[in-house]
Design a protein around this motif. Structure first.
Motif, PDB file in Angstrom:
ATOM      1  N   ALA A  85     -17.811   4.045   5.195  1.00  0.00           N
ATOM      2  CA  ALA A  85     -16.494   4.648   5.412  1.00  0.00           C
ATOM      3  C   ALA A  85     -16.444   5.396   6.741  1.00  0.00           C
ATOM      4  N   PHE A  86     -17.507   6.123   7.070  1.00  0.00           N
ATOM      5  CA  PHE A  86     -17.557   6.831   8.350  1.00  0.00           C
ATOM      6  C   PHE A  86     -17.514   5.845   9.514  1.00  0.00           C
ATOM      7  N   THR A  87     -18.290   4.781   9.404  1.00  0.00           N
ATOM      8  CA  THR A  87     -18.348   3.799  10.481  1.00  0.00           C
ATOM      9  C   THR A  87     -16.998   3.112  10.678  1.00  0.00           C
ATOM     10  N   VAL A  88     -16.353   2.730   9.580  1.00  0.00           N
ATOM     11  CA  VAL A  88     -15.028   2.109   9.675  1.00  0.00           C
ATOM     12  C   VAL A  88     -14.028   3.112  10.241  1.00  0.00           C
ATOM     13  N   GLY A  89     -14.117   4.352   9.791  1.00  0.00           N
ATOM     14  CA  GLY A  89     -13.208   5.381  10.296  1.00  0.00           C
ATOM     15  C   GLY A  89     -13.349   5.611  11.784  1.00  0.00           C
ATOM     16  N   VAL A  90     -14.580   5.695  12.257  1.00  0.00           N
ATOM     17  CA  VAL A  90     -14.818   5.910  13.687  1.00  0.00           C
ATOM     18  C   VAL A  90     -14.305   4.728  14.500  1.00  0.00           C
ATOM     19  N   ARG A  91     -14.405   3.559  13.948  1.00  0.00           N
ATOM     20  CA  ARG A  91     -13.986   2.359  14.679  1.00  0.00           C
ATOM     21  C   ARG A  91     -12.459   2.245  14.764  1.00  0.00           C
ATOM     22  N   HIS A  92     -11.743   2.717  13.750  1.00  0.00           N
ATOM     23  CA  HIS A  92     -10.306   2.478  13.683  1.00  0.00           C
ATOM     24  C   HIS A  92      -9.427   3.713  13.868  1.00  0.00           C
ATOM     25  N   TYR A  93      -9.981   4.898  13.782  1.00  0.00           N
ATOM     26  CA  TYR A  93      -9.166   6.107  13.839  1.00  0.00           C
ATOM     27  C   TYR A  93      -9.703   7.074  14.886  1.00  0.00           C
TER      28      TYR A  93
END
Length: 109
Positions: free
Chosen positions: A52-60
């Motif tokens: 979730a952190f990795t996806v968040g950093v990539r998209h937000y």
């Protein structure tokens, strides 16, 4: 690649550190106690959190994701209060309220 590679490298470093600790501490390791349901659940939740952190950093916005990822004290307070029936002090309630307000402010404004 970016955040996925850094998350993988971080996980590998933690795993290597844990292995080195076990090797140098010379304490017996029992897999019987290591593979309990609570350890497995914790491992799954840590993996989900990392993804979730990795996806968040990539998209937000990274500043918002960093603030949200560092708000684990709120989750700990909620779990302690509801699951373990611990009483929160006034200062802890105020701190949790300020953290929730801060997250709301940076998320919506």
């Amino acid at each position: 690649r970016g955040p996925w590679l850094s998350a993988l490298l971080l996980a590998l470093c933690f795993t290597a550190a844990a292995c080195l600790h076990l090797l140098f501490s010379k304490q017996p390791v029992s897999l019987k106690h290591s593979v309990s349901p609570s350890v497995l659940l914790s491992s799954v939740l840590i993996c989900l959190g990392t993804v979730a952190f990795t996806v968040g950093v990539r998209h937000y916005n990274v500043s918002i994701i960093a603030a949200l990822s560092n708000s684990t004290a709120i989750v700990s307070a909620i779990v302690a209060s509801y699951l373990f029936h611990e009483r929160l002090t006034r200062a802890e309630k105020i701190a949790a309220s300020v953290m929730i307000a801060g997250i709301a402010v940076i998320s919506f404004f």
